[in-house]
Design a protein around this motif. Structure first.
Motif, PDB file in Angstrom:
ATOM      1  N   PHE A   4       0.238  -6.586  -7.115  1.00 10.83           N
ATOM      2  CA  PHE A   4      -0.736  -5.492  -7.048  1.00 10.83           C
ATOM      3  C   PHE A   4      -1.584  -5.609  -5.797  1.00 10.83           C
ATOM      4  O   PHE A   4      -1.666  -6.684  -5.192  1.00 10.83           O
ATOM      5  CB  PHE A   4      -1.585  -5.385  -8.325  1.00 10.83           C
ATOM      6  N   PHE A  59      -3.876   4.353  -9.678  1.00  7.02           N
ATOM      7  CA  PHE A  59      -3.027   4.469  -8.480  1.00  7.02           C
ATOM      8  C   PHE A  59      -3.072   5.922  -8.008  1.00  7.02           C
ATOM      9  O   PHE A  59      -2.809   6.855  -8.787  1.00  7.02           O
ATOM     10  CB  PHE A  59      -1.594   4.040  -8.812  1.00  7.02           C
ATOM     11  N   ILE A  91       3.921   8.907  -8.718  1.00  6.90           N
ATOM     12  CA  ILE A  91       4.747   8.003  -9.519  1.00  6.90           C
ATOM     13  C   ILE A  91       5.978   8.771  -9.996  1.00  6.90           C
ATOM     14  O   ILE A  91       5.852   9.861 -10.562  1.00  6.90           O
ATOM     15  CB  ILE A  91       3.973   7.477 -10.752  1.00  6.90           C
ATOM     16  N   LEU A 144      -0.323   1.570 -13.708  1.00  9.11           N
ATOM     17  CA  LEU A 144      -0.518   2.428 -12.529  1.00  9.11           C
ATOM     18  C   LEU A 144      -1.387   3.621 -12.901  1.00  9.11           C
ATOM     19  O   LEU A 144      -2.290   4.015 -12.161  1.00  9.11           O
ATOM     20  CB  LEU A 144       0.842   2.898 -11.989  1.00  9.11           C
ATOM     21  N   SER A 174      -5.254  -0.046  -2.698  1.00  7.26           N
ATOM     22  CA  SER A 174      -4.545   1.188  -3.039  1.00  7.26           C
ATOM     23  C   SER A 174      -4.410   1.340  -4.557  1.00  7.26           C
ATOM     24  O   SER A 174      -3.750   2.243  -5.023  1.00  7.26           O
ATOM     25  CB  SER A 174      -3.165   1.193  -2.380  1.00  7.26           C
ATOM     26  N   ARG A 175      -5.043   0.449  -5.269  1.00  7.10           N
ATOM     27  CA  ARG A 175      -4.965   0.441  -6.738  1.00  7.10           C
ATOM     28  C   ARG A 175      -3.509   0.554  -7.210  1.00  7.10           C
ATOM     29  O   ARG A 175      -3.187   1.232  -8.181  1.00  7.10           O
ATOM     30  CB  ARG A 175      -5.859   1.522  -7.351  1.00  7.10           C
ATOM     31  N   PHE A 176      -2.655  -0.154  -6.502  1.00  3.72           N
ATOM     32  CA  PHE A 176      -1.237  -0.188  -6.849  1.00  3.72           C
ATOM     33  C   PHE A 176      -0.978  -1.397  -7.749  1.00  3.72           C
ATOM     34  O   PHE A 176      -0.991  -2.540  -7.275  1.00  3.72           O
ATOM     35  CB  PHE A 176      -0.397  -0.264  -5.566  1.00  3.72           C
ATOM     36  N   TYR A 177      -0.797  -1.156  -9.052  1.00  7.95           N
ATOM     37  CA  TYR A 177      -0.580  -2.241 -10.009  1.00  7.95           C
ATOM     38  C   TYR A 177       0.872  -2.255 -10.449  1.00  7.95           C
ATOM     39  O   TYR A 177       1.201  -1.830 -11.564  1.00  7.95           O
ATOM     40  CB  TYR A 177      -1.566  -2.129 -11.184  1.00  7.95           C
ATOM     41  N   TYR A 205      -5.137   2.273 -14.157  1.00 10.46           N
ATOM     42  CA  TYR A 205      -6.030   1.649 -13.190  1.00 10.46           C
ATOM     43  C   TYR A 205      -6.152   2.434 -11.888  1.00 10.46           C
ATOM     44  O   TYR A 205      -6.635   1.929 -10.889  1.00 10.46           O
ATOM     45  CB  TYR A 205      -5.607   0.185 -12.956  1.00 10.46           C
ATOM     46  N   ASN A 234       0.838  -1.205   0.000  1.00 13.76           N
ATOM     47  CA  ASN A 234       0.000   0.000   0.000  1.00 13.76           C
ATOM     48  C   ASN A 234       0.874   1.257   0.000  1.00 13.76           C
ATOM     49  O   ASN A 234       0.834   2.062   0.933  1.00 13.76           O
ATOM     50  CB  ASN A 234      -0.919  -0.004   1.235  1.00 13.76           C
TER      51      ASN A 234
END
Lengths: 704, 704
Positions: A143, A45, A49, A40, A147-150, A43, A16
């Motif tokens: 992923f 994040f 970044i 990222l 946290s929508r961390f892909y 989808y 996360n």
């Protein structure tokens, strides 16, 4: 119980993160090094970044930085997607910057052999030095849905991501992990976490499982394994999951001979013996799926959160034939299609005079004429039948427009009237919207009758395993074994194991003729004599054994004969004397062994002597240590178990005494796992009735 | 080979009628008695329909007739959907009118027990008398796609019918049949014929299978069985299908103990022993599916018409891990993941230096960078690898928009370059339209790796079974056995079986002391003596056996002892004398038995003596008669087979001699199936090397 591993808080950041750097980020969203950034962004994040690319000002529209040292804040995670030779610099930078974790996608490390092995070793050193946890190398990332961390380049997310939900995936294979993610999206199965561990230079499947098991937003963990390197950590991870009532559904490849060879050529992991994996999964309650579809079906079913603790299954069917089919499946999956209690049967017969009311309950399609009968029938079966779970086969009736939602409501009413707490699984063929309406009402729904029953079997497996409170360590002690030479004489082995709780014949070591005769008289005739020498393994072959010695005169002669034979064959052997022992009583011969699995440590093997072990390999394994309850389960697992129960009019043998020996041996092996390579009681003779057990031979191979 | 059954031309009319009468047709298209008419109209039956209903002028808009005698022409088929008590009249009318077949949907016959049994018997009599073939009663009818004849009330056709296609379905259960029809429609699987046989008062599953096997528009037959009543007809039907190269995929329920009990309470059929069904399926090449999904997948795969004759499977994978998974599956399904020949491996290594080139061939996803490599790789594996079949795991790559049809075209090119005749199965996860494009190109496509390999296993099963030319009868003769009393003495049994080709010890029957001593001298010491009396079964228990007799004096004493013992225990037994025999040579003890299965007749059982048979039930069955090739297969089937190959340094035993005995016993049992109830050689001792086999005891229980 041994303390479980404390989760590393850096993994919290890993799954996360508030910010992520992508080292080697490409501007091309289709390339492997471009995909994580593309995913990222696409989808959602929410964190920052930081593309790291010394050759560009921006990457995919984001400001780029020349190195990991340059972003204005410390990224929680670095994704590293540069070629192998540049990875070390990136990890070193990560350490300097204070990045908690690095996901290393690059290949060319241990999996490539040669220089890659050294490169990976250096990678590990740099990670430790900089305080950076490493995922991979040679992984496709991870992923987390919350946290929508892909942070992955798996091509399987190309068309979208799976929904959020209570399943977590841990896969040593990137391709398998990607496949699962795709299939999950296709069937709408929610994945909150997904991690591929690649070469496992640092974070391994075990650590991921243990971390995930303690998350509130994880209900079940689906795992793909090729091999485990740290057996104890893996077992602690499974124990953690079990204690948290989180089912673990494992696909472990390499169960076949051909598969094991392919696995060892494919993976850098040490594979270990597949039968030992089975023992580990069994002991810690993981369910081993045989197919991917099975793995996903069972993981999905676990989300319902109902885990029957008894294996009594009620079957209600509109088709007698499929009722029989489900009985067959129940036997396969360890469920008991016990008949309903008589009063419940009578109640049901009054309700449905044309139905079969024992179990399977075959209502025939006639029940459809009156929906209140459907409800009442299910209520009686669930409440009065005493079943922990129910499977109902509804044919294609739910597809019929004429019934609409009436049938579903009747089933719901029946289950609710019985308390609503039992596991109710439906089997039907119907259009997707009809199936969905049953699923939305809380039912597990399958099209295949066998699969419906299998899922109940798996959920019951978990229900029972969650009841198990022990594991990892057991009560009781064992003596410490400190070998001082490479080989042990039988006499010493027996003395050591006797102290550990293994029963032997009352034997005396006699170093001369007079002592031998005296010992024989004291023990009482008939006796046996055996040469004792650490240098002599095959005593019978050189005439070092005389059996059935009937009196003092024969005892003296036997001593002389043995000494003559031994001196003839091995004139320079160092001889301790002869062992004088009573002739062993009759019984069933068993074999108990301990071997050190390279991954999981001491494993106890048990089987019946003779053809059952030698030809049919009818043996079973348990990880040491274990208690007498597990020992009893172990004894019952072998196919030849009924021999111990007594066949052909023979009475029951002393199974409890056998269980005591197995548990004692397991404790001894576990405590001395550093000093024992292997151990054998062959045979361990089990006497009838309450006669106990007696080991007739013992070998310990020390480990240094 | 025995002649196969000639198909009854009335079944041609049944499946493709020009006209049909529906007796008891209801005006309500939702009611059971209204549905056949509704389906016939809705789904386009082109022939004439005559509703028979004395109470109405029209039914569902068609002119109705008062009785079956009234339509202006002779209907080819009558569907009878009136209550049980009116069925007899309808069948009688059908006979008078000259109707060839009647589909009787009504229940209340043998399945209901009581009066229903007699009612069914009368039904059969009327059908025979009137020349009317009967389907059912208690069936849900049948359909044929070519004539769009939907003579069924199955609710599963409510929403539509399956497409036309090469699958035929024969189901004893209406509900199971309906389920299959629904699932077939859902997956677009084409069914040209579908029949449910219900109580099988006349037409049974066997006859339906045999008829379907000879149709050009049938490629594979999916069968659901609860039990077969006419075993020989069923075996002939399977033989017909095999000879026509039509795979039969069977779901036979009742394999478990609980299932068998449920089956016997559910069906009026005599169930027979499940292990014997397995023997029948094996012997005649039917494939027994374990789940419905498996049954449909395999039936569908058969439509491709490729049946490998060798079990060598090539695996090409983009994922090393799934390659291992497929190796595991290959072992489960009897396939051989043999490595590629060295030259082929070198060719491949030159092409793909990073790939694993033995088998599984792990190309890794790198191969995707150049589609010509994909094609070339497959060409080499298929052509130079020497595999009869190939499974390729493509992960989710076919889902990637970037590749579009390029990958599919490359695979097609590779397979075509290798000749295009091998079975190529693909495993992938992709959107339906992408999967369809691969299917349309002629590939079998599965999502689950295990299922992909299983299908190859099943197709190979058929490929091999189609090669088998024998069956039903075998070369060689056997003596005729005509018993004249209820029990046979061991001596007589041995004489009979000796003539049939079973080797025994050279024994002499001696009726007095002098003869016994003389016989012993002639045979040569040591000898054994046994009492001979048809009244004495357990000879040892009463002291009727003396072993290891060393000289003439001991022989005389042994004779006296036996006589004293026998007279003491059974003073009035009728005694033939004593059998004098040489002491049997050492060897491996086996058990050969024959039992009469109530359905399939004489079945030969084989197993190793001792704990393997008694505890592990390690036995196998074959339907008599069979030849030595099948006998060899039988011997290899038992788990303890390696004992005969020699374990612990023992040499190989005379397996060929054992096979000869098994085949001889099977011929003898088959020829005398009317006069033998059971037969036992226990033990049949197999000597080492080329020493032969010797039966030490023989029992025949005659049948009258």
């Amino acid at each position: 119980m041994q303390p479980l591993d404390l989760p590393d808080s850096r993994l919290d950041q890993l799954f996360n993160p508030r910010s992520v750097a992508v080292v080697g980020a490409s501007d091309d969203p289709v390339r492997i090094s471009g995909r994580p950034l593309a995913y990222l962004k696409a989808y959602g994040f929410a964190g920052t970044i930081y593309p790291i690319n010394p050759k560009r000002q921006t990457v995919q529209g984001l400001k780029a930085y020349p190195s990991l040292l340059d972003p204005p804040e410390i990224p929680d995670v670095a994704i590293i997607a540069v070629s192998a030779q540049h990875v070390l610099q990136a990890v070193s930078d990560a350490g300097k910057k204070g990045v908690a974790s690095a996901i290393i996608m690059s290949s060319g490390f241990a999996e490539a052999g040669g220089d890659g092995v050294a490169l990976q070793r250096e990678l590990v050193r740099l990670g430790k030095q900089g305080g950076v946890r490493l995922i991979g190398p040679n992984c496709v990332g991870l992923f987390s849905a919350s946290s929508r961390f892909y942070g992955t380049f798996t091509q399987s997310l190309d068309g979208g991501v799976p929904p959020a939900g209570g399943v977590a995936v841990v896969s040593q294979s990137g391709a398998y992990g990607g496949y699962i993610a795709y299939l999950a999206r296709e069937r709408g199965l929610g994945l909150n976490y997904w991690i591929t561990t690649g070469n496992e230079a640092d974070v391994d499947a075990a650590e991921a499982i243990a971390w995930l098991a303690l998350r509130d937003d994880v209900q079940v963990i689906a795992v793909y394994l090729e091999g485990v390197r740290n057996g104890p950590a893996f077992m602690r991870a499974l124990a953690t999951a079990r204690a948290a009532r989180k089912p673990v559904v494992v696909m472990k490849v390499g169960r076949s001979a051909a598969g094991a060879i392919a696995a060892s050529s494919h993976t850098a992991s040490l594979a270990g013996t597949d039968a030992v994996y089975d023992a580990v999964f069994r002991e810690y309650g993981a369910f081993r799926a045989r197919t991917t579809e099975e793995q996903l079906d069972i993981a999905e079913a676990c989300l319902a959160g109902k885990f029957p603790v008894s294996n009594r299954l009620g079957i209600v069917t509109l088709s007698g034939g499929v009722g029989v089919q489900m009985c067959d499946a129940a036997e396969t999956y360890g469920l008991d299609v016990a008949p309903m209690p008589k009063p419940a049967q009578e109640k049901l017969r009054a309700l449905l005079p044309y139905a079969a009311v024992a179990n399977p309950i075959d209502t025939t399609a006639q029940v459809m004429n009156d929906m209140s009968l459907v409800a009442k029938n299910l209520e009686i079966v669930l409440r009065d039948g005493g079943y922990d779970s129910l499977v109902s086969f509804l044919t294609t009736v739910p597809a019929a427009k004429a019934y609409g939602t009436k049938l579903r409501d009747a089933i719901l009413a029946g289950v609710a009237a019985a308390g609503g707490d039992r596991l109710a699984v439906l089997c039907m063929a119907a259009p997707p919207d009809a199936v969905k309406s049953y699923r939305d009402a809380g039912f597990l729904v399958y099209q295949d009758a066998d699969r419906a029953v299998q899922v109940v079997g798996a959920l019951t497996h978990f229900g029972r395993s969650f009841e198990v409170k022990t594991g990892l360590s057991v009560a009781g002690t064992a003596p410490r074994f400190e070998p001082n030479s490479g080989t042990l004489s039988e006499h010493v082995a027996k003395a050591v194991l006797g102290e550990a709780g293994v029963p032997f014949l009352q034997e005396r070591l006699a170093s001369d003729r007079t002592a031998a005769v005296a010992a024989a008289s004291e023990i009482g005739f008939p006796v046996a004599m055996k040469i004792v020498s650490a240098e002599i393994q095959h005593k019978s072959d050189i005439g070092g054994v005389v059996l059935n010695i009937k009196d003092t005169s024969a005892a003296g002669t036997a001593f002389d004969t043995i000494m003559d034979n031994v001196r003839g064959h091995m004139p320079h052997a160092d001889i301790d004397g002869v062992l004088v022992a009573p002739m062993a009583p009759q019984g069933v011969e068993t074999i108990v062994g301990v071997m050190r699995d390279p991954v999981f440590g001491p494993v106890v093997m048990f089987g019946l002597g003779g053809v059952l072990v030698e030809v049919l390999k009818d043996v079973t394994f348990s990880i040491a240590p274990f208690d007498e309850t597990e020992a009893m389960a172990m004894i019952r697992r072998i196919k030849g178990y009924t021999v111990l129960e007594g066949v052909r009019g023979a009475g029951r043998y002393d199974i409890e005494a056998l269980a005591k020996v197995l548990a004692a041996v397991s404790r001894f092996a576990a405590l001395n796992s550093d000093t024992i390579e292997s151990l054998d009681l062959n045979p361990l003779r089990i006497l009838s009735g309450k006669g106990g057990a007696i080991a007739l031979d013992a070998v310990i191979v020390p480990r240094f």
